[in-house]
Write a protein that holds these residues in place. Sequence first.
Motif, PDB file in Angstrom:
ATOM      1  N   THR A 239       0.855  -1.180   0.000  1.00 12.55           N
ATOM      2  CA  THR A 239       0.000   0.000   0.000  1.00 12.55           C
ATOM      3  C   THR A 239       0.893   1.232   0.000  1.00 12.55           C
ATOM      4  OG1 THR A 239      -1.730  -1.182   1.223  1.00 12.55           O
ATOM      5  CG2 THR A 239      -1.840   1.222   1.180  1.00 12.55           C
ATOM      6  N   LEU A 240       0.860   1.967  -1.109  1.00  9.54           N
ATOM      7  CA  LEU A 240       1.675   3.163  -1.250  1.00  9.54           C
ATOM      8  C   LEU A 240       0.926   4.380  -0.730  1.00  9.54           C
ATOM      9  CD1 LEU A 240       3.059   2.592  -4.868  1.00  9.54           C
ATOM     10  CD2 LEU A 240       4.125   1.964  -2.695  1.00  9.54           C
ATOM     11  N   PRO A 241       1.648   5.428  -0.295  1.00  4.91           N
ATOM     12  CA  PRO A 241       0.965   6.666   0.111  1.00  4.91           C
ATOM     13  C   PRO A 241       0.167   7.248  -1.059  1.00  4.91           C
ATOM     14  CG  PRO A 241       3.267   6.677   0.808  1.00  4.91           C
ATOM     15  CD  PRO A 241       3.099   5.496  -0.096  1.00  4.91           C
ATOM     16  N   GLU A 242      -1.076   7.550  -0.815  1.00  8.05           N
ATOM     17  CA  GLU A 242      -1.951   8.064  -1.873  1.00  8.05           C
ATOM     18  C   GLU A 242      -2.035   9.573  -1.792  1.00  8.05           C
ATOM     19  OE1 GLU A 242      -6.453   7.303  -3.694  1.00  8.05           O
ATOM     20  OE2 GLU A 242      -5.683   6.127  -2.006  1.00  8.05           O
ATOM     21  N   LEU A 243      -1.791  10.228  -2.907  1.00  6.56           N
ATOM     22  CA  LEU A 243      -1.825  11.681  -2.967  1.00  6.56           C
ATOM     23  C   LEU A 243      -3.232  12.156  -3.295  1.00  6.56           C
ATOM     24  CD1 LEU A 243       1.477  12.396  -4.951  1.00  6.56           C
ATOM     25  CD2 LEU A 243       1.117  12.427  -2.476  1.00  6.56           C
ATOM     26  N   PRO A 244      -3.779  13.110  -2.568  1.00  9.20           N
ATOM     27  CA  PRO A 244      -5.107  13.634  -2.904  1.00  9.20           C
ATOM     28  C   PRO A 244      -5.054  14.482  -4.161  1.00  9.20           C
ATOM     29  CG  PRO A 244      -4.147  14.864  -1.078  1.00  9.20           C
ATOM     30  CD  PRO A 244      -3.207  13.725  -1.360  1.00  9.20           C
ATOM     31  N   LEU A 245      -6.061  14.328  -5.008  1.00  7.61           N
ATOM     32  CA  LEU A 245      -6.147  15.060  -6.260  1.00  7.61           C
ATOM     33  C   LEU A 245      -7.424  15.886  -6.279  1.00  7.61           C
ATOM     34  CD1 LEU A 245      -4.992  12.308  -8.795  1.00  7.61           C
ATOM     35  CD2 LEU A 245      -3.646  14.199  -7.859  1.00  7.61           C
ATOM     36  N   PRO A 246      -7.463  16.970  -7.069  1.00 10.53           N
ATOM     37  CA  PRO A 246      -8.691  17.786  -7.130  1.00 10.53           C
ATOM     38  C   PRO A 246      -9.845  17.038  -7.781  1.00 10.53           C
ATOM     39  CG  PRO A 246      -7.042  18.532  -8.722  1.00 10.53           C
ATOM     40  CD  PRO A 246      -6.367  17.526  -7.858  1.00 10.53           C
ATOM     41  N   ASP A 247     -11.029  17.647  -7.715  1.00 13.27           N
ATOM     42  CA  ASP A 247     -12.241  16.989  -8.217  1.00 13.27           C
ATOM     43  C   ASP A 247     -12.190  16.776  -9.730  1.00 13.27           C
ATOM     44  OD1 ASP A 247     -13.154  16.984  -5.643  1.00 13.27           O
ATOM     45  OD2 ASP A 247     -14.296  18.865  -5.861  1.00 13.27           O
ATOM     46  N   TRP A 248     -11.526  17.690 -10.468  1.00  9.30           N
ATOM     47  CA  TRP A 248     -11.504  17.546 -11.928  1.00  9.30           C
ATOM     48  C   TRP A 248     -10.622  16.382 -12.369  1.00  9.30           C
ATOM     49  CZ3 TRP A 248      -6.600  17.920 -13.787  1.00  9.30           C
ATOM     50  CH2 TRP A 248      -5.674  18.628 -13.026  1.00  9.30           C
ATOM     51  N   ALA A 249      -9.855  15.801 -11.460  1.00 10.47           N
ATOM     52  CA  ALA A 249      -9.000  14.663 -11.791  1.00 10.47           C
ATOM     53  C   ALA A 249      -9.567  13.358 -11.272  1.00 10.47           C
ATOM     54  CB  ALA A 249      -7.603  14.886 -11.238  1.00 10.47           C
ATOM     55  N   GLN A 250     -10.890  13.289 -11.164  1.00  7.12           N
ATOM     56  CA  GLN A 250     -11.510  12.048 -10.710  1.00  7.12           C
ATOM     57  C   GLN A 250     -11.254  10.913 -11.703  1.00  7.12           C
ATOM     58  OE1 GLN A 250     -15.639  12.702  -9.963  1.00  7.12           O
ATOM     59  NE2 GLN A 250     -15.288  13.971  -8.149  1.00  7.12           N
ATOM     60  N   GLY A 251     -11.014   9.730 -11.176  1.00 10.07           N
ATOM     61  CA  GLY A 251     -10.668   8.584 -12.003  1.00 10.07           C
ATOM     62  C   GLY A 251      -9.182   8.346 -12.093  1.00 10.07           C
ATOM     63  N   ILE A 252      -8.375   9.304 -11.629  1.00 11.94           N
ATOM     64  CA  ILE A 252      -6.930   9.164 -11.614  1.00 11.94           C
ATOM     65  C   ILE A 252      -6.482   9.033 -10.161  1.00 11.94           C
ATOM     66  CG2 ILE A 252      -4.729  10.216 -12.245  1.00 11.94           C
ATOM     67  CD1 ILE A 252      -6.163  11.730 -14.427  1.00 11.94           C
ATOM     68  N   ARG A 253      -5.639   8.088  -9.887  1.00  8.17           N
ATOM     69  CA  ARG A 253      -5.168   7.840  -8.529  1.00  8.17           C
ATOM     70  C   ARG A 253      -3.657   7.731  -8.537  1.00  8.17           C
ATOM     71  NH1 ARG A 253      -4.183   3.110  -5.825  1.00  8.17           N
ATOM     72  NH2 ARG A 253      -5.115   1.877  -7.493  1.00  8.17           N
ATOM     73  N   LEU A 254      -3.019   8.406  -7.606  1.00  9.77           N
ATOM     74  CA  LEU A 254      -1.576   8.334  -7.426  1.00  9.77           C
ATOM     75  C   LEU A 254      -1.288   7.615  -6.115  1.00  9.77           C
ATOM     76  CD1 LEU A 254      -0.438  11.914  -8.542  1.00  9.77           C
ATOM     77  CD2 LEU A 254      -0.357   9.794  -9.841  1.00  9.77           C
ATOM     78  N   GLY A 255      -0.701   6.449  -6.222  1.00  8.35           N
ATOM     79  CA  GLY A 255      -0.442   5.658  -5.034  1.00  8.35           C
ATOM     80  C   GLY A 255      -1.613   4.746  -4.701  1.00  8.35           C
ATOM     81  N   GLY A 256      -1.676   4.338  -3.463  1.00  2.00           N
ATOM     82  CA  GLY A 256      -2.759   3.454  -3.034  1.00  2.00           C
ATOM     83  C   GLY A 256      -2.345   1.993  -3.051  1.00  2.00           C
ATOM     84  N   ARG A 257      -3.327   1.120  -3.108  1.00  2.00           N
ATOM     85  CA  ARG A 257      -3.065  -0.319  -3.038  1.00  2.00           C
ATOM     86  C   ARG A 257      -2.470  -0.839  -4.350  1.00  2.00           C
ATOM     87  NH1 ARG A 257      -7.851  -3.899  -1.498  1.00  2.00           N
ATOM     88  NH2 ARG A 257      -8.638  -2.950  -3.416  1.00  2.00           N
ATOM     89  N   VAL A 258      -1.535  -1.723  -4.221  1.00  4.20           N
ATOM     90  CA  VAL A 258      -0.949  -2.421  -5.362  1.00  4.20           C
ATOM     91  C   VAL A 258      -1.304  -3.895  -5.217  1.00  4.20           C
ATOM     92  CG1 VAL A 258       1.162  -2.990  -6.622  1.00  4.20           C
ATOM     93  CG2 VAL A 258       0.949  -0.766  -5.471  1.00  4.20           C
ATOM     94  N   THR A 259      -2.081  -4.403  -6.149  1.00  7.23           N
ATOM     95  CA  THR A 259      -2.577  -5.773  -6.059  1.00  7.23           C
ATOM     96  C   THR A 259      -1.926  -6.651  -7.122  1.00  7.23           C
ATOM     97  OG1 THR A 259      -4.442  -5.326  -7.527  1.00  7.23           O
ATOM     98  CG2 THR A 259      -4.778  -4.949  -5.161  1.00  7.23           C
ATOM     99  N   VAL A 260      -1.996  -7.941  -6.904  1.00  7.90           N
ATOM    100  CA  VAL A 260      -1.463  -8.893  -7.874  1.00  7.90           C
ATOM    101  C   VAL A 260      -2.243  -8.809  -9.175  1.00  7.90           C
ATOM    102  CG1 VAL A 260      -1.043 -11.338  -8.310  1.00  7.90           C
ATOM    103  CG2 VAL A 260      -0.661 -10.408  -6.033  1.00  7.90           C
ATOM    104  N   GLU A 261      -3.558  -8.639  -9.078  1.00  5.37           N
ATOM    105  CA  GLU A 261      -4.382  -8.562 -10.279  1.00  5.37           C
ATOM    106  C   GLU A 261      -3.983  -7.380 -11.152  1.00  5.37           C
ATOM    107  OE1 GLU A 261      -6.638 -10.828  -7.213  1.00  5.37           O
ATOM    108  OE2 GLU A 261      -5.441  -9.005  -7.268  1.00  5.37           O
TER     109      GLU A 261
END
Length: 380
Positions: A113-135
């Motif tokens: 689980t990487l540190p997730e950076l908060p993004l503004p509302d206009w960048a919804q659907g894009i995620r920086l960091g967070g969980r890294v899964t095998v799938e």
Amino acid sequence: MRAEPGRRGDGRAPRLAPGGAARLPSAATPLHPGAWWLWALSLGVAATRTTNPLLLALLIATSAFVVAACRTDAPWARAYSAFVKLGLAVLLVRLAFAVTLGSPLPGTHVIATLPELPLPDWAQGIRLGGRVTVETLVFAFYDGLKIATLLICVGAANALANPSRLLKTLPGALYEMGVAVVVAMTFAPNLIADVQRLRAARRLRGRPDHGLRGLLQVGLPVLEGALERSVALAAAMDARGYGRTAAVPAPVRRTTAALTLGGLLGICAGTYGLLTAEGGTYGLPVLLAGVAAALVGLRLGGRRTPRTRYRPDRWTARAWLVAGSGAAVAALLALAAVRDPAALHPGVIPLTAPTLPLWPAAAVLVGLLPAFLAPHKEPS
């Protein structure tokens, strides 16, 4: 007693063809470069029909075997290893994007689980960091390997087809564009060959060839050689009338432009229709109409650049077999993708181990046919 150059072992001159040219043995006749490109592009099309890593690895092994058996020692023949490195880089970049940007796949096997950076509302659907899964990683690996396989197949065409002979096969309307493409394609291999030659010469003289000092002392002769080749190429092109066109009536020019542009647009629309499920009904007719219009336009456009070909490459039976083997691989894998999509697209959710389907794997092995048909170490 050695035979004189240009004579046979019994001392007699070689037999001449009806046109006066010496007749080469069929086993030594080089293959048409267009056949190599059709074969390689067909393998690339087959790679786009599957995400099974075992089939993709089999396609890479097939192209590598044929390249090892049939390529020459010319500078452009070294392009295959460069495309392999490029494909590996694309695969690593695809995995890096999957780790940093995440994926919409709802994976359950969390690796980190990487540190997730908060993004503004206009960048919804894009995620920086967070969980890294095998799938997520497996899906990115399948996708990146498919693109890497496509690049490696293109590299096989660059390593097997002589660019200058490929230029001779282009229609007159594309001659000037083809010269520019051939010069661009042969610049990097010649540059690499010059660097290797100069570094070997410096090593033989006991001088350094690594580091900043070696780079500076090698770079100047390389640039000087590139400039000399450019001047010699410009003089040769000017002596051969490069850029000179014949007088063509204005209506013919307009008709040629309309047919060529309309044909290319039809090819793009037809290809898009074939690649999408909604355009399956109109894709093939539009593609065929676009190809026909483009061919007519290129035929008319060839009147502006009248030129002759010295000993043009002929499309022989071996060229048909080589191109047909690649087309067979693409057609059979496309059929397999329709008949058994689960085997060609292993599941990611739920995560399942890929298996090697037998008859699609046998279809890929048909692509090995050029290794036995084409002349080994084909003359350049």
